[in-house]
Design an enzyme around this catalytic site. Structure first.
Site, mmCIF file in Angstrom:
data_model
loop_
_atom_site.group_PDB
_atom_site.id
_atom_site.type_symbol
_atom_site.label_atom_id
_atom_site.label_comp_id
_atom_site.label_asym_id
_atom_site.label_seq_id
_atom_site.Cartn_x
_atom_site.Cartn_y
_atom_site.Cartn_z
ATOM 1 N N ASP A 42 48.275 28.901 39.653
ATOM 2 C CA ASP A 42 47.711 27.740 38.962
ATOM 3 C C ASP A 42 46.801 28.172 37.821
ATOM 4 O O ASP A 42 46.819 27.581 36.740
ATOM 5 C CB ASP A 42 46.932 26.866 39.947
ATOM 6 C CG ASP A 42 47.858 25.991 40.793
ATOM 7 O OD1 ASP A 42 49.023 25.823 40.391
ATOM 8 O OD2 ASP A 42 47.412 25.503 41.845
ATOM 9 N N ASP B 170 45.373 33.246 40.134
ATOM 10 C CA ASP B 170 46.528 32.837 40.926
ATOM 11 C C ASP B 170 47.507 32.107 40.006
ATOM 12 O O ASP B 170 47.304 32.037 38.788
ATOM 13 C CB ASP B 170 46.102 31.949 42.100
ATOM 14 C CG ASP B 170 45.328 30.706 41.657
ATOM 15 O OD1 ASP B 170 45.360 30.384 40.458
ATOM 16 O OD2 ASP B 170 44.685 30.068 42.512
#
Length: 656
Positions: free
Chosen positions: A514, A512
Site C-alpha cells: 500500500d 509495504d
C-alpha cells in the site's frame, strides 16, 4: 591580523591536476552520475565521428575488472606529431584540456563535445587508461596512469607514449579502455541499465548506427550479456517506442526533416488519446530537457500551421477564435533533433538552447514541412484537428474547474486546519513538508517533528491516479486539492515555484504494498502536474527503517534485508529483531532519530535523469495496459529474490 597574500601563495595546477582537485567542475559530481559522465565523454567522441559520416558502429563493454571500453570504426584519433606541442595527437587529446578538433568546423560539422575536455577529463579521473588506434593498416597504442608523487596523486600521466605495435589490421577507428579511480569516485560500479538507456537513446537519434553493449559481469552459460541497438527508422521508431504504452490516434508517426540556415532538423510526432504533452528535444545528440529556441520555434509553427489548416478546411469559422498552442499539444508525443554549429547553451544545467536564430529557422521549416505533410494526408489532419477542438472544449471546462477551485481555496485552507500541521518557520527554503500515509503515522510524525521547520500533512485516503484523468478531474480529488493548497504553488501551467511554501517535499509512506502504491500515485501526480518540483530538486522520499535490532543496550536500525544479515552477524546471538510494518508502530523518538532528524536521516532525492524513459515507465506502471505491466515485471523482476523472501517467510511462520 590577516595573513599576507603574496604571489607565492598562488597555486598553479599543472596538466590535469585541476580536474582531480575539482572534479565536480568538469563532471558535475563524484557520485554515480559523474562516474557515467566520464564514459559518456568517450562515447560522445565516437558518436561525433559517426554523426559526421565517418563510421557506423560503436561497441561499449563493461569489463569484469570494473573497467569500461569504447570501440568505434571511425577515422581514428590522429597519430602524427602535433606541430607545436611535439607529441602525438593521441597524447594531446588525452593529456591537454581544451584540446580537440571541434573548435572549428573543418573536421566536424556538428559535435556533442564542444569544449575539448572530454577525453582528457576521463583520463585524469581514471586509475589507468589505454588507447589503441587503427589507421592505415597499422595499430598504435598508448598507455596512461594516475601516479603518486610525494603526498599528491597526478592523473592522466603518460605511462607508455604512443608507439606502433607492429601488428597489421584492416580495421579503422579508436579503442579506449579505462578504470575509474576509486580515490575520486564514491562508487566505481557502472550501472548496466543507465548505460543501456543511453545507448538506446543514441541509436534512436542516429538512424542506422549499430551500437553493441556487452556486460562481462553478467554471464549465462559462459556468454556475457549482450544488447544491440540499431533503428533504421530513427526518431520515428523513438516516438513509436514512447507510445507503446498508449493508444495512438494515427498508426504511423509523422516524420519531417530539412535544413535551413545550417540547422539540420529531424522531427517525429504522433498523437495519442492521453491528456499529457511530451516533447523531447536534442541538439547534436545532447538532451535539452529545458527546451530552448528550437522547441519554441517548433511549437509556434505547429500552432500556426494547424490554425491555418483549420480555417482552410472550414473546421474554424470566421467567427471562431484561433485555438491556442496547448490545445494542439494535448496528447502529443514529439521528438525534435537538430544538428548545428556553434551551439550556445543557457540555463543552470546548460540544457537549454540559446541561439536566437534557431527559433526562426525552426518556425519556417516546421511550418512548411508540416503543412505539406498534412495537406497530403487529410485523414491525419482531420484526427489532429478533432483532437485540438476537443482539447479546447476541455480547456474551457478546466478553466471553470480552476475558477471553482479558486473559489474553494478559502474553504480548502480552512480544511487544512485539522489536516496540515504547519511549521512556525517563515522561510520556505528551510521548511519541509512531510506527506504521510494515514492519521496514525501522521500523529506520530507530528509528535516527532521539529515544528520550527517541519510540517506534516497526513493523507486520509489514496489520492487519484493522475495518469488516467484530465486536470479538471484531478482537481476534484480532495487529497490532491489538499496537497496543492499546502504547497501553495498552483498546478499545471499555473505552477509557480516562487510561491512554493516548502522547499523540501518528502513522501513518507509505509514499506509495504500500500505504501509503495501511494508513493507511485504521488510521484505520478508530481511528474504530470508539478514536474518542476522534481527537476529543481525539491521532491524527496523518506527512508524509514525496516528493522530494529537490539541486544542489551545496543540498538541498530536496518533499512533493508541485505543489511539485516550483516547487522545480526555484528550483534551475535541473543539479539532481538523488530520488523516495522508501518510508521505508526514507531514511537516519536524512534521516528525522529531514524527518519526526520536532518543529522541522521536518509532521504532519497527524486531526479529526472532521462525524461523519455521516465515517460515510458510512468505510462507503463500507471496507465491502462495490464499486458505491458506484466511484460515489464517478467523482464525486470528478480524472482530469485522473491523465492528467497517466500522461503524466509515460511521458515519464520514455522518457527512461530
Amino acid at each position: 591580523m590577516s595573513k599576507d597574500y603574496k604571489a607565492q601563495d598562488i597555486q598553479v595546477l599543472e596538466g590535469l591536476d585541476a580536474v582531480r582537485l575539482r572534479p565536480g567542475m568538469y563532471i558535475g559530481s563524484t557520485g554515480a552520475k559523474g562516474l557515467h559522465h566520464i564514459l559518456w565523454e568517450i562515447v560522445d567522441n565516437s558518436m561525433d565521428e559517426i554523426a559526421n559520416g565517418y563510421g557506423d558502429r560503436i561497441e561499449v563493454t563493461i569489463h569484469s575488472d570494473g573497467s569500461a571500453s569504447v570501440l568505434d570504426n571511425g577515422r581514428g584519433i590522429p597519430v602524427d606529431v602535433h606541430p607545436t606541442l611535439g607529441v602525438s595527437g593521441v597524447e594531446v587529446v588525452f593529456t591537454k584540456l581544451h584540446a580537440g578538433g571541434k573548435f572549428n568546423n573543418e573536421n566536424y560539422k556538428t559535435s556533442g563535445g564542444l569544449h575539448g575536455v572530454g577525453a582528457s577529463v576521463t583520463n585524469a579521473l581514471s586509475s589507468w587508461l589505454n588507447v589503441e588506434v587503427y589507421k592505415d593498416g597499422k595499430v598504435y597504442r598508448a598507455e596512461f596512469e594516475s601516479r603518486k608523487e610525494g603526498d599528491s596523486w597526478h592523473g592522466g600521466c603518460v605511462k607508455i607514449p604512443l608507439f606502433e605495435t607492429g601488428e597489421k589490421t584492416d580495421k579503422h577507428g579508436t579503442y579506449v579502455r579505462f578504470l575509474p579511480d576509486k580515490n575520486i569516485f564514491d562508487t566505481t560500479v557502472f550501472n548496466l541499465e543507465v548505460i543501456s538507456k543511453k545507448m538506446k537513446e543514441l541509436a534512436f537519434l542516429n538512424d542506422g548506427v549499430h551500437i553493441v553493449l556487452t556486460d562481462e559481469r553478467v554471464v549465462t552459460n559462459n556468454i556475457p550479456l549482450r544488447r544491440e541497438y540499431c533503428y533504421t527508422g530513427g526518431i520515428s521508431d523513438f516516438v513509436a517506442y514512447l507510445n507503446e504504452t498508449k493508444n495512438p490516434l494515427h498508426p504511423d508517426p509523422i516524420y519531417l526533416d530539412g535544413e535551413k540556415d545550417n540547422v539540420y532538423m529531424k522531427l517525429a510526432l504522433q498523437y495519442t488519446d492521453t491528456y499529457s504533452e511530451n516533447i523531447f528535444s536534442y541538439v547534436n545528440n545532447i538532451p535539452t530537457p529545458e527546451g530552448g529556441m528550437h522547441e519554441t520555434g517548433f511549437k509556434t509553427a505547429l500552432t500556426r500551421a494547424l490554425n491555418d489548416l483549420a480555417r482552410k478546411t472550414g473546421v474554424l469559422k470566421d467567427k471562431d477564435e484561433n485555438l491556442i498552442g496547448d490545445d494542439y499539444r494535448v496528447g502529443l508525443t514529439a521528438v525534435l533533433a537538430i544538428k548545428m554549429q556553434n551551439v550556445q547553451f543557457e540555463g543552470q544545467t546548460k540544457t537549454k538552447l540559446g541561439n536566437p536564430f534557431v527559433r526562426q529557422a525552426m518556425d519556417a521549416l516546421v511550418y512548411q514541412k508540416l503543412t505539406e505533410y498534412l495537406e497530403a494526408h487529410p485523414d491525419v489532419l482531420d484526427i489532429i484537428l478533432k483532437k485540438g477542438m476537443s482539447a479546447a472544449r476541455e480547456r474551457e471546462a478546466v478553466r471553470k474547474g480552476k475558477e471553482q477551485a479558486r473559489l474553494k481555496n478559502q474553504a480548502d485552507n480552512f480544511n487544512l486546519v485539522g489536516k496540515l500541521a504547519s511549521c512556525t518557520g517563515k522561510k520556505p527554503e528551510r521548511n519541509e513538508l512531510y506527506i504521510v500515509e494515514g492519521d496514525s503515522a501522521g500523529g506520530t510524525c507530528k509528535q516527532a517533528r521539529d515544528r520550527s521547520f517541519q510540517a506534516i500533512l497526513p493523507l486520509r485516503g489514496k489520492p487519484l491516479n493522475a495518469e488516467k484523468k484530465r486536470i479538471d478531474q484531478v482537481l476534484q480529488n480532495e487529497e490532491i486539492r489538499t496537497i496543492i493548497s499546502a504547497l501553495g504553488a498552483g498546478i499545471g501551467d499555473d505552477f509557480n515555484l516562487d510561491n512554493l511554501n516548502y522547499h523540501k517535499v518528502v513522501i513518507l509512506s509505509d514499506a509495504d504494498q500500500d505504501g509503495g502504491h501511494i508513493r507511485a500515485i504521488l510521484l505520478t501526480f508530481f511528474f504530470r502536474y508539478m514536474k518542476q518540483l522534481i527537476t529543481d530538486g525539491h521532491l524527496y522520499i523518506g527512508m524509514p527503517p525496516l528493522y530494529k535490532v537490539a541486544k542489551k543496550d545496543v540498538v541498530e536500525y536496518v533499512y533493508n534485508d541485505e543489511l539485516l544479515d550483516a547487522c545480526k552477524a555484528r550483534m551475535g546471538r541473543g539479539c532481538t529483531i523488530q520488523r516495522y510494518k508501518g510508521l505508526g508502530e514507531m514511537n516519536a523518538e524512534q521516528l525522529w532519530e531514524t527518519t526526520m532528524d536532518p543529522k541522521r536521516r536518509t532521504l532519497m532525492q527524486v531526479t529526472l535523469e532521462d525524461a523519455a524513459e521516465a515517460e515510458v515507465l510512468v505510462t507503463t506502471w500507471m496507465g491502462d495496459s495490464v499486458d505491458l505491466r506484466r511484460s515489464y515485471i517478467i523482464e525486470h523482476a528478480n524472482f530469485n529474490k522473491v523465492d528467497e523472501f517466500v522461503k524466509e517467510a515460511a521458515r519464520a511462520q514455522a518457527q512461530s
